[in-house]
Design a protein around this motif. Structure first.
Motif, PDB file in Angstrom:
ATOM      1  N   ARG A 156     -37.374 -42.703  42.554  1.00 49.41           N
ATOM      2  CA  ARG A 156     -38.811 -42.983  42.471  1.00 49.41           C
ATOM      3  C   ARG A 156     -39.447 -42.990  43.867  1.00 49.41           C
ATOM      4  O   ARG A 156     -40.599 -42.587  44.034  1.00 49.41           O
ATOM      5  CB  ARG A 156     -39.054 -44.327  41.781  1.00 49.41           C
ATOM      6  N   GLU A 157     -38.720 -43.453  44.869  1.00 46.55           N
ATOM      7  CA  GLU A 157     -39.243 -43.475  46.235  1.00 46.55           C
ATOM      8  C   GLU A 157     -39.473 -42.056  46.747  1.00 46.55           C
ATOM      9  O   GLU A 157     -40.496 -41.781  47.396  1.00 46.55           O
ATOM     10  CB  GLU A 157     -38.267 -44.211  47.147  1.00 46.55           C
ATOM     11  N   LEU A 158     -38.563 -41.166  46.454  1.00 48.85           N
ATOM     12  CA  LEU A 158     -38.694 -39.781  46.914  1.00 48.85           C
ATOM     13  C   LEU A 158     -39.721 -39.009  46.091  1.00 48.85           C
ATOM     14  O   LEU A 158     -40.386 -38.103  46.609  1.00 48.85           O
ATOM     15  CB  LEU A 158     -37.340 -39.065  46.826  1.00 48.85           C
ATOM     16  N   TYR A 159     -39.869 -39.385  44.827  1.00 47.49           N
ATOM     17  CA  TYR A 159     -40.736 -38.642  43.914  1.00 47.49           C
ATOM     18  C   TYR A 159     -42.199 -39.056  44.016  1.00 47.49           C
ATOM     19  O   TYR A 159     -43.090 -38.210  43.889  1.00 47.49           O
ATOM     20  CB  TYR A 159     -40.237 -38.830  42.480  1.00 47.49           C
ATOM     21  N   SER A 160     -42.447 -40.330  44.264  1.00 49.72           N
ATOM     22  CA  SER A 160     -43.840 -40.796  44.174  1.00 49.72           C
ATOM     23  C   SER A 160     -44.293 -41.693  45.317  1.00 49.72           C
ATOM     24  O   SER A 160     -45.378 -42.267  45.238  1.00 49.72           O
ATOM     25  CB  SER A 160     -44.042 -41.540  42.842  1.00 49.72           C
ATOM     26  N   ASP A 161     -43.495 -41.829  46.375  1.00 47.37           N
ATOM     27  CA  ASP A 161     -43.884 -42.690  47.498  1.00 47.37           C
ATOM     28  C   ASP A 161     -43.950 -41.845  48.773  1.00 47.37           C
ATOM     29  O   ASP A 161     -42.928 -41.564  49.396  1.00 47.37           O
ATOM     30  CB  ASP A 161     -42.864 -43.821  47.659  1.00 47.37           C
ATOM     31  N   PRO A 162     -45.158 -41.409  49.194  1.00 48.69           N
ATOM     32  CA  PRO A 162     -45.297 -40.547  50.371  1.00 48.69           C
ATOM     33  C   PRO A 162     -44.696 -41.159  51.642  1.00 48.69           C
ATOM     34  O   PRO A 162     -44.133 -40.435  52.476  1.00 48.69           O
ATOM     35  CB  PRO A 162     -46.814 -40.370  50.505  1.00 48.69           C
ATOM     36  N   ALA A 163     -44.822 -42.475  51.799  1.00 45.24           N
ATOM     37  CA  ALA A 163     -44.287 -43.117  52.996  1.00 45.24           C
ATOM     38  C   ALA A 163     -42.760 -43.010  53.034  1.00 45.24           C
ATOM     39  O   ALA A 163     -42.167 -42.718  54.081  1.00 45.24           O
ATOM     40  CB  ALA A 163     -44.719 -44.586  53.040  1.00 45.24           C
ATOM     41  N   LEU A 167     -40.164 -40.904  55.688  1.00 45.68           N
ATOM     42  CA  LEU A 167     -38.980 -41.471  56.346  1.00 45.68           C
ATOM     43  C   LEU A 167     -37.733 -40.652  56.030  1.00 45.68           C
ATOM     44  O   LEU A 167     -36.876 -40.427  56.889  1.00 45.68           O
ATOM     45  CB  LEU A 167     -38.781 -42.923  55.903  1.00 45.68           C
ATOM     46  N   TRP A 168     -37.643 -40.218  54.787  1.00 41.56           N
ATOM     47  CA  TRP A 168     -36.519 -39.384  54.352  1.00 41.56           C
ATOM     48  C   TRP A 168     -36.473 -38.083  55.148  1.00 41.56           C
ATOM     49  O   TRP A 168     -35.397 -37.661  55.598  1.00 41.56           O
ATOM     50  CB  TRP A 168     -36.682 -39.133  52.854  1.00 41.56           C
ATOM     51  N   GLU A 169     -37.611 -37.454  55.364  1.00 40.17           N
ATOM     52  CA  GLU A 169     -37.667 -36.220  56.135  1.00 40.17           C
ATOM     53  C   GLU A 169     -37.286 -36.466  57.587  1.00 40.17           C
ATOM     54  O   GLU A 169     -36.618 -35.621  58.214  1.00 40.17           O
ATOM     55  CB  GLU A 169     -39.058 -35.598  56.044  1.00 40.17           C
ATOM     56  N   PRO A 199     -39.691 -33.805  46.109  1.00 39.01           N
ATOM     57  CA  PRO A 199     -38.374 -33.743  45.461  1.00 39.01           C
ATOM     58  C   PRO A 199     -38.487 -33.987  43.957  1.00 39.01           C
ATOM     59  O   PRO A 199     -39.227 -34.869  43.520  1.00 39.01           O
ATOM     60  CB  PRO A 199     -37.594 -34.876  46.152  1.00 39.01           C
ATOM     61  N   GLU A 200     -37.756 -33.200  43.184  1.00 37.75           N
ATOM     62  CA  GLU A 200     -37.862 -33.268  41.731  1.00 37.75           C
ATOM     63  C   GLU A 200     -36.596 -33.851  41.108  1.00 37.75           C
ATOM     64  O   GLU A 200     -35.507 -33.325  41.309  1.00 37.75           O
ATOM     65  CB  GLU A 200     -38.091 -31.867  41.158  1.00 37.75           C
TER      66      GLU A 200
END
Length: 276
Positions: A156-163, A167-169, A199-200
């Motif tokens: 959910r963090e990667l799918y719907s949390d831009p912040a 950080l992931w990138e 990310p899907e």
């Protein structure tokens, strides 16, 4: 990546036995002395937009210069397919995008080192060889970095949390730089930057998320309707205290337009036809 020389230039080269290397504006070149009676040795580097005519048996090579991209969208011209990695909560995430980088073919010392250590092995001065080289050194590093970074976040963090995605990138860029440098044993690829779509997760997860959100919206609408009805009921209770039960009912019917009030002058005859 090699280009066909003009007919006149080919004829001249054949007559003189010379080696001709044409370097385009977005390329850098390198020439080696490889004569019949001498060992192959470095001769010189060629700047962008130059044409070099060398001695018989010399070998010239051209490499891309400037910003380039490792594309993992899976399209026909891309270097790689979409990448899948597992999130911290066990969901398979699919990543589609690219990695931009800078290759300094106009840095002679760096180009010579690259050509002798990597370029010749993959024939990276050719289009197909350049792609194979990127797939091994960049592609493998990107996949390893993505696997490691994705494990730190929930889907959910990667799918719907831009912040969180940002950080992931950042994590992936740092790891990719590290892995590419370790693999190449040199700083040949610089200014690495990811360009990745959202990310899907698997489609079943997306569908379930959509249905959950729809159910939440329906619940909110029902709660709003319940609140409205409760407010109306309380209002009727207050009217009943003032007007009595029948008076409150009559007032509400008039308010809802179910009963019409017509002013009648005193002493006038009135005919009333009830609504059907």
């Amino acid at each position: 990546m090699k280009r066909t020389l003009p007919g006149v230039l080919l004829a001249a080269a054949a007559l003189t036995g010379c080696s001709v290397t044409n370097v385009e504006p977005d390329e850098g070149g390198i020439v080696y002395d490889a004569g019949m009676f001498s060992s192959t040795t470095f001769q010189e580097c060629l700047k962008p937009s130059t044409r070099d005519v060398s001695g018989p048996g010399d070998e010239g090579y051209r490499y891309p210069n400037g910003q380039r991209t490792y594309d993992f969208t899976g399209r026909a011209e891309s270097e790689g397919k979409p990448i899948t990695s597992v999130s911290r909560d066990g969901q398979i995430m699919t990543m589609i995008g690219g990695l931009t980088f800078y290759f300094s073919a106009d840095d002679c010392k760096k180009l010579q080192s690259f050509h002798e250590n990597i370029g010749k092995k993959y024939a990276a001065y050719e289009s197909d060889g350049w792609t194979r080289m990127l797939q091994f050194y960049i592609g493998n590093s990107v996949e390893r970095a993505m696997d490691e970074a994705t494990l730190k976040y929930n889907w959910r963090e990667l799918y719907s949390d831009p912040a969180k995605k940002a950080l992931w990138e950042q994590d992936m860029s740092k790891l990719t730089n590290q892995y590419v440098s370790n693999l190449t044993q040199g700083e040949y690829f610089e200014r690495l930057q990811f360009i990745i779509r959202q990310p899907e997760p698997p489609k079943s997860i997306v569908d379930a998320q959509t249905e959950t959100q729809a159910a939440q919206e329906r619940q909110k609408a029902q709660e709003a309707e319940n609140t409205r009805a409760l407010t109306e009921l309380k209002s009727l209770e207050k009217l009943a205290k003032v007007l009595g039960p029948q008076g409150a009912i009559l007032y509400k019917a008039i308010q809802d337009g179910k009963i019409s009030i017509v002013p009648v002058p005193t002493g006038s005859a009135v005919n009333v036809t009830p609504k059907q």
